[in-house]
Design a protein around this motif. Structure first.
Motif, PDB file in Angstrom:
ATOM      1  N   LEU A   1      45.908  43.441  37.199  1.00 38.81           N
ATOM      2  CA  LEU A   1      46.497  44.669  37.712  1.00 38.81           C
ATOM      3  C   LEU A   1      46.498  45.763  36.650  1.00 38.81           C
ATOM      4  O   LEU A   1      46.295  46.945  36.965  1.00 38.81           O
ATOM      5  N   ALA A   2      46.715  45.394  35.390  1.00 44.00           N
ATOM      6  CA  ALA A   2      46.677  46.383  34.318  1.00 44.00           C
ATOM      7  C   ALA A   2      45.286  46.994  34.198  1.00 44.00           C
ATOM      8  O   ALA A   2      45.135  48.209  34.001  1.00 44.00           O
ATOM      9  N   GLN A   3      44.263  46.163  34.321  1.00 46.19           N
ATOM     10  CA  GLN A   3      42.890  46.661  34.240  1.00 46.19           C
ATOM     11  C   GLN A   3      42.587  47.635  35.379  1.00 46.19           C
ATOM     12  O   GLN A   3      41.781  48.557  35.225  1.00 46.19           O
ATOM     13  N   ARG A   4      43.272  47.453  36.507  1.00 53.22           N
ATOM     14  CA  ARG A   4      43.079  48.352  37.645  1.00 53.22           C
ATOM     15  C   ARG A   4      43.853  49.659  37.501  1.00 53.22           C
ATOM     16  O   ARG A   4      43.757  50.526  38.364  1.00 53.22           O
ATOM     17  N   GLY A   5      44.615  49.790  36.445  1.00 58.10           N
ATOM     18  CA  GLY A   5      45.343  51.029  36.205  1.00 58.10           C
ATOM     19  C   GLY A   5      46.799  51.001  36.605  1.00 58.10           C
ATOM     20  O   GLY A   5      47.433  52.052  36.725  1.00 58.10           O
ATOM     21  N   LEU A   6      47.350  49.808  36.773  1.00 59.21           N
ATOM     22  CA  LEU A   6      48.760  49.659  37.154  1.00 59.21           C
ATOM     23  C   LEU A   6      49.568  49.279  35.917  1.00 59.21           C
ATOM     24  O   LEU A   6      49.635  48.108  35.537  1.00 59.21           O
ATOM     25  N   LEU A   7      50.170  50.281  35.299  1.00 68.12           N
ATOM     26  CA  LEU A   7      50.936  50.061  34.071  1.00 68.12           C
ATOM     27  C   LEU A   7      52.236  49.331  34.342  1.00 68.12           C
ATOM     28  O   LEU A   7      52.686  48.516  33.543  1.00 68.12           O
ATOM     29  N   LEU A   8      52.857  49.630  35.496  1.00 69.15           N
ATOM     30  CA  LEU A   8      54.142  49.038  35.868  1.00 69.15           C
ATOM     31  C   LEU A   8      54.037  48.463  37.266  1.00 69.15           C
ATOM     32  O   LEU A   8      53.676  49.170  38.216  1.00 69.15           O
ATOM     33  N   VAL A   9      54.369  47.180  37.391  1.00 64.69           N
ATOM     34  CA  VAL A   9      54.300  46.473  38.670  1.00 64.69           C
ATOM     35  C   VAL A   9      55.568  45.650  38.833  1.00 64.69           C
ATOM     36  O   VAL A   9      56.064  45.064  37.873  1.00 64.69           O
ATOM     37  N   GLY A  10      56.083  45.610  40.054  1.00 62.10           N
ATOM     38  CA  GLY A  10      57.198  44.734  40.376  1.00 62.10           C
ATOM     39  C   GLY A  10      56.771  43.678  41.367  1.00 62.10           C
ATOM     40  O   GLY A  10      56.461  44.000  42.517  1.00 62.10           O
ATOM     41  N   LEU A  11      56.706  42.436  40.917  1.00 58.82           N
ATOM     42  CA  LEU A  11      56.384  41.331  41.826  1.00 58.82           C
ATOM     43  C   LEU A  11      57.671  40.835  42.469  1.00 58.82           C
ATOM     44  O   LEU A  11      58.685  40.676  41.788  1.00 58.82           O
ATOM     45  N   ASP A  12      57.631  40.578  43.763  1.00 59.17           N
ATOM     46  CA  ASP A  12      58.755  39.938  44.434  1.00 59.17           C
ATOM     47  C   ASP A  12      58.389  38.484  44.676  1.00 59.17           C
ATOM     48  O   ASP A  12      57.317  38.186  45.230  1.00 59.17           O
ATOM     49  N   VAL A  13      59.260  37.582  44.229  1.00 55.15           N
ATOM     50  CA  VAL A  13      58.986  36.148  44.305  1.00 55.15           C
ATOM     51  C   VAL A  13      60.196  35.453  44.915  1.00 55.15           C
ATOM     52  O   VAL A  13      61.335  35.666  44.481  1.00 55.15           O
ATOM     53  N   ILE A  14      59.946  34.619  45.918  1.00 51.52           N
ATOM     54  CA  ILE A  14      60.982  33.778  46.517  1.00 51.52           C
ATOM     55  C   ILE A  14      60.571  32.332  46.289  1.00 51.52           C
ATOM     56  O   ILE A  14      59.515  31.900  46.765  1.00 51.52           O
ATOM     57  N   GLY A  15      61.381  31.590  45.545  1.00 47.21           N
ATOM     58  CA  GLY A  15      61.016  30.212  45.232  1.00 47.21           C
ATOM     59  C   GLY A  15      59.702  30.180  44.479  1.00 47.21           C
ATOM     60  O   GLY A  15      59.555  30.799  43.420  1.00 47.21           O
TER      61      GLY A  15
END
Length: 315
Positions: free
Chosen positions: A261-275
């Motif tokens: 994702l960083a290589q695609r130009g996304l400096l800040l990402v929020g992943l949502d994870v359940i379990g």
């Protein structure tokens, strides 16, 4: 550095929890100049992408927290960094803004997250690119497919692809109560695509926000724990946020996705994870900086500004 924030109206900020405010505060602490504008302030005029921007001074007052200088018109390529922090809904106006910001990039502006990458990563659908980390998932507008998915998995979640804050999410259990009317409403009688997923029982332990900054996993995340029988952990839906160390599974997901994702130009990402399962990839204006900082001591805003300085190439 001169940093311009594309954000919602500053007067609407709840600064005790706002992540954009935390970024601004850290930037000012380091001596950077900060500016603010809204999407409606962007224009293409005279061959350049411009915005009507105001320089912002932080007052330190928890209520009357900022002063805005008189707005000036400035080409976006005159800033060292432009930080996109406008909240969804990700509607056509948001998309038009990404087109203008992308043009500004071609004129030399440095924009984070990259406008094309924001546009290309629908926060629900993007998870399908990493199917090894998601629960059984169906994306369709077809009623028969949804009914077959329910028959197979018994307990399912239906969600709109353009929702935010947990809005418009339904759970249908084994009895299938109201499934037909829910399908009709959500798909507009087969004319709108929705996402359907097997219900993940671990939601009772929280919907965990795991932050990626500069492709790296922030060591603490925020578990948004549902309250009062809710199926949604979103803070906007009444969930309670509890900072927790990132689990081994969450780290595996983050370390796999982070560099991509960083290589695609996304400096800040929020992943949502359940379990064990990733449920969303948030790229517009990921939050939870202050809650994580207050409960864990991890200064997320400092980590972000470190990454922004490095990405912008300006000390």
């Amino acid at each position: 550095m001169k940093i311009a924030f594309a954000a919602d109206p500053l007067a609407s900020f709840k600064i005790y929890k706002d992540s954009t405010f935390a970024m601004m505060r850290e930037a000012v602490r380091r001596g950077h100049e900060i500016y603010a504008f809204e999407h409606k302030d962007i224009a293409f005029d005279g061959g350049a992408v411009l915005a009507q921007v105001s320089r912002i001074t932080l007052t330190g007052d928890p209520v009357d927290w900022y002063r805005a200088d008189a707005a000036i018109v400035q080409a976006l390529n005159k800033f060292d960094a432009v930080v996109e922090r406008t909240d969804p809904p990700f509607d056509m106006e948001y998309i038009y803004a990404t087109y203008l910001l992308e043009l500004a990039e071609k004129q030399g502006a440095k924009i984070f997250n990259k406008p094309e990458a924001i546009r290309s990563h629908n926060e629900k659908l993007a998870i399908t690119q990493f199917a090894q980390f998601i629960a059984p998932t169906l994306v369709t507008s077809d009623e028969m497919r949804i009914r077959a998915f329910h028959k197979e998995h018994s307990d399912i979640i239906l969600k709109p692809l353009d929702g935010m804050g947990g809005a418009g999410i339904f759970r249908v259990k084994e009895d299938g109560l109201n499934l037909g009317s829910i399908i009709e409403q959500m798909t507009h009688h087969g004319n709108r695509t929705v996402m359907v997923q097997r219900y993940i029982p671990d939601i009772v332990k929280g919907d965990k926000r795991v932050l990626l900054i500069g492709g790296k996993v922030v060591p603490y995340g925020l578990a948004r724990i549902p309250q009062n029988g809710e199926v949604r952990g979103n803070l906007a839906a009444g969930g309670v946020g509890v900072a927790q160390p990132v689990s081994a599974r969450e780290r595996e997901i983050g370390e796999t996705l982070g560099p991509i994702l960083a290589q695609r130009g996304l400096l800040l990402v929020g992943l949502d994870v359940i379990g064990d399962y990733m449920t969303e990839i948030n790229v517009t204006s990921p939050t939870c900086f202050q809650e994580i900082m207050e409960q864990s001591g991890i200064d997320v805003a400092a980590i972000f500004i470190d990454a922004l300085e490095q990405a912008a190439g300006v000390p």
